[in-house]
Design a protein around this motif. Structure first.
Motif, short mmCIF file in Angstrom:
data_model
loop_
_atom_site.label_atom_id
_atom_site.label_comp_id
_atom_site.label_asym_id
_atom_site.label_seq_id
_atom_site.Cartn_x
_atom_site.Cartn_y
_atom_site.Cartn_z
N SER A 5 0.83 -1.21 0.00
CA SER A 5 0.00 0.00 0.00
C SER A 5 0.86 1.27 0.00
O SER A 5 0.54 2.24 -0.69
N ARG A 8 2.28 1.62 -3.50
CA ARG A 8 1.26 2.13 -4.43
C ARG A 8 1.12 3.65 -4.28
O ARG A 8 0.95 4.36 -5.27
N ARG A 12 1.70 6.32 -7.29
CA ARG A 12 0.70 7.36 -7.61
C ARG A 12 1.32 8.76 -7.48
O ARG A 12 1.10 9.63 -8.33
N ARG A 75 -0.91 5.20 -14.19
CA ARG A 75 -0.36 4.96 -12.85
C ARG A 75 -1.16 5.65 -11.76
O ARG A 75 -1.19 5.18 -10.63
N GLN A 80 -0.15 0.01 -9.71
CA GLN A 80 0.36 -1.32 -9.42
C GLN A 80 1.87 -1.28 -9.16
O GLN A 80 2.59 -0.51 -9.79
#
Length: 145
Positions: A5, A8, A12, A75, A80
């Motif tokens: 997490s 990710r 981002r 993205r 991912q």
């Protein structure tokens, strides 16, 4: 080591950074406006004015900007881990060419692009915690699938 997490969020964040940085490169008109500011900044940092750009240079800039924008939106919508790994590889390639241009030209403006590019590449190269994000407990095995 990062959790999936957290990784990710890094993917981002790097994509959001890219959208903000690359959007002006995405059209010939916006790039021409940006070019003047970049040239002035380069001079302010001790470099020389940037060369004039012709239609072919503007085409290449716009193609690059457009591809990076699409990649960034992907993205943002689906950060991912494997996309982060691919993005890290792309950033290392971009950094290589920026470092080459810096060595050839000595233009200080390039540092403002090279340092963040390397930083995002390193951030997206950090290891994931074992057992997260992959069947069988090996996150690194599925990143490129």
């Amino acid at each position: 080591m990062l959790s999936v997490s957290a990784f990710r969020r890094v993917v981002r964040a790097s994509a959001i950074y890219d959208v903000l940085m690359i959007a002006p490169f995405s059209t010939p008109w916006t790039f021409l406006l940006l070019r003047e500011h970049l040239s002035a900044l380069n001079v302010g940092l001790g470099g020389v004015p940037l060369p004039d750009f012709g239609p072919f240079h503007l085409l290449i800039s716009s193609l690059l900007g457009s591809v990076v924008l699409v990649w960034s939106v992907l993205r943002i919508l689906d950060p991912q881990p494997r996309f982060g790994r691919f993005d890290a590889a792309a950033r290392y390639l971009f950094s290589t060419w920026m470092a080459w241009a810096l060595l050839v030209t000595g233009q200080p403006l390039l540092w403002l692009f090279l340092v963040p590019e390397l930083a995002w590449g390193l951030a997206q190269s950090l290891p994931l915690r074992r057992g997260e994000g992959a069947p069988g407990g090996h996150a690194h095995e599925s990143l490129l699938r």
